[in-house]
Motif scaffolding. Structure first.
Motif, PDB file in Angstrom:
ATOM      1  N   TYR A  65       0.860  -1.183   0.000  1.00  9.44           N
ATOM      2  CA  TYR A  65       0.000   0.000   0.000  1.00  9.44           C
ATOM      3  C   TYR A  65       0.897   1.233   0.000  1.00  9.44           C
ATOM      4  N   HIS A  66       0.282   2.367  -0.274  1.00 16.37           N
ATOM      5  CA  HIS A  66       0.999   3.633  -0.358  1.00 16.37           C
ATOM      6  C   HIS A  66       0.318   4.631   0.568  1.00 16.37           C
ATOM      7  N   THR A  91      -2.220  -4.736   9.564  1.00 19.84           N
ATOM      8  CA  THR A  91      -2.243  -5.887  10.453  1.00 19.84           C
ATOM      9  C   THR A  91      -0.838  -6.327  10.829  1.00 19.84           C
ATOM     10  N   GLU A  92       0.046  -6.468   9.837  1.00 24.59           N
ATOM     11  CA  GLU A  92       1.434  -6.812  10.128  1.00 24.59           C
ATOM     12  C   GLU A  92       2.319  -6.312   8.989  1.00 24.59           C
ATOM     13  N   VAL A  93       3.031  -5.233   9.247  1.00 32.00           N
ATOM     14  CA  VAL A  93       3.921  -4.666   8.234  1.00 32.00           C
ATOM     15  C   VAL A  93       5.183  -5.513   8.172  1.00 32.00           C
ATOM     16  N   ILE A  94       5.521  -5.971   6.970  1.00 33.30           N
ATOM     17  CA  ILE A  94       6.724  -6.773   6.762  1.00 33.30           C
ATOM     18  C   ILE A  94       7.915  -5.874   6.471  1.00 33.30           C
ATOM     19  N   GLU A  95       7.683  -4.848   5.641  1.00 38.31           N
ATOM     20  CA  GLU A  95       8.743  -3.906   5.299  1.00 38.31           C
ATOM     21  C   GLU A  95       8.125  -2.531   5.087  1.00 38.31           C
ATOM     22  N   ASP A  96       8.593  -1.548   5.816  1.00 40.67           N
ATOM     23  CA  ASP A  96       8.055  -0.192   5.751  1.00 40.67           C
ATOM     24  C   ASP A  96       9.047   0.721   5.033  1.00 40.67           C
ATOM     25  N   ALA A 104       4.731   0.275   1.509  1.00 35.82           N
ATOM     26  CA  ALA A 104       4.894  -0.634   2.639  1.00 35.82           C
ATOM     27  C   ALA A 104       4.348  -1.987   2.201  1.00 35.82           C
ATOM     28  N   PHE A 105       5.034  -3.036   2.602  1.00 35.52           N
ATOM     29  CA  PHE A 105       4.601  -4.393   2.308  1.00 35.52           C
ATOM     30  C   PHE A 105       4.021  -4.987   3.583  1.00 35.52           C
ATOM     31  N   VAL A 106       2.886  -5.675   3.445  1.00 36.39           N
ATOM     32  CA  VAL A 106       2.203  -6.229   4.606  1.00 36.39           C
ATOM     33  C   VAL A 106       1.981  -7.723   4.421  1.00 36.39           C
TER      34      VAL A 106
END
Length: 154
Positions: A65-66, A91-96, A104-106
């Motif tokens: 998402y952005h 819910t759970e950010v993997i890489e911000d 950001a990857f979730v």
């Protein structure tokens, strides 16, 4: 999220004018001979990137998402599967990488929906709308040529 076709913008009368203008600019400037790369419409406020990428399985792709930019994704060639979820993106950010890259990857949500974009189709994601691009359609990886337009929200 808004879905449509760049050749039939009249079917999306509620499309904000700024987004309509960005799509019209891409229609005028991009063709089969346009090189991959970044192109500026209005400095850092509106720009687009042309790319060719191989599609991948849903298991390999990552949800993203952005926060600062509206994301307009336009398929030029190929079929692109796009997975989406209406569940909250945090819910759970993997890489911000929001500060330096507006992405950001979730963690993949438990529920997802896959739809297919054909050439000239577009999808618009507003900030914080979770999506997973470049998914394989019908079990076969293929080259997808697309444009991603970034429109600043401020």
């Amino acid at each position: 999220m808004i879905i449509g076709n760049i050749e039939h913008l009249d079917l999306v009368p509620y499309l904000p004018e700024k987004l309509r203008q960005a799509i019209e600019t891409v229609k005028q400037q991009v063709n089969d001979k346009t090189d991959n790369g970044r192109y500026v419409i209005d400095e850092d406020n509106v720009f687009y990137m042309v790319s060719e990428t191989l599609s991948r399985t849903q298991e390999v792709g990552q949800y993203e998402y952005h926060a600062k930019y509206i994301d307009i994704q336009i398929v030029l060639s190929g079929q692109e599967g796009m997975a989406v979820s209406t569940l909250p993106p945090h819910t759970e950010v993997i890489e911000d990488r929001l500060v330096n890259g507006d992405i950001a990857f979730v963690k993949a949500p438990n529920e997802e929906t896959l739809f297919v974009l054909q050439p000239n189709d577009f999808v618009i994601f507003y900030p914080h709308e979770v999506h997973k691009p470049l998914c394989i359609v019908a079990g076969k990886a293929e080259k997808i040529r697309k444009v991603v337009v970034k429109v600043a929200i401020d």
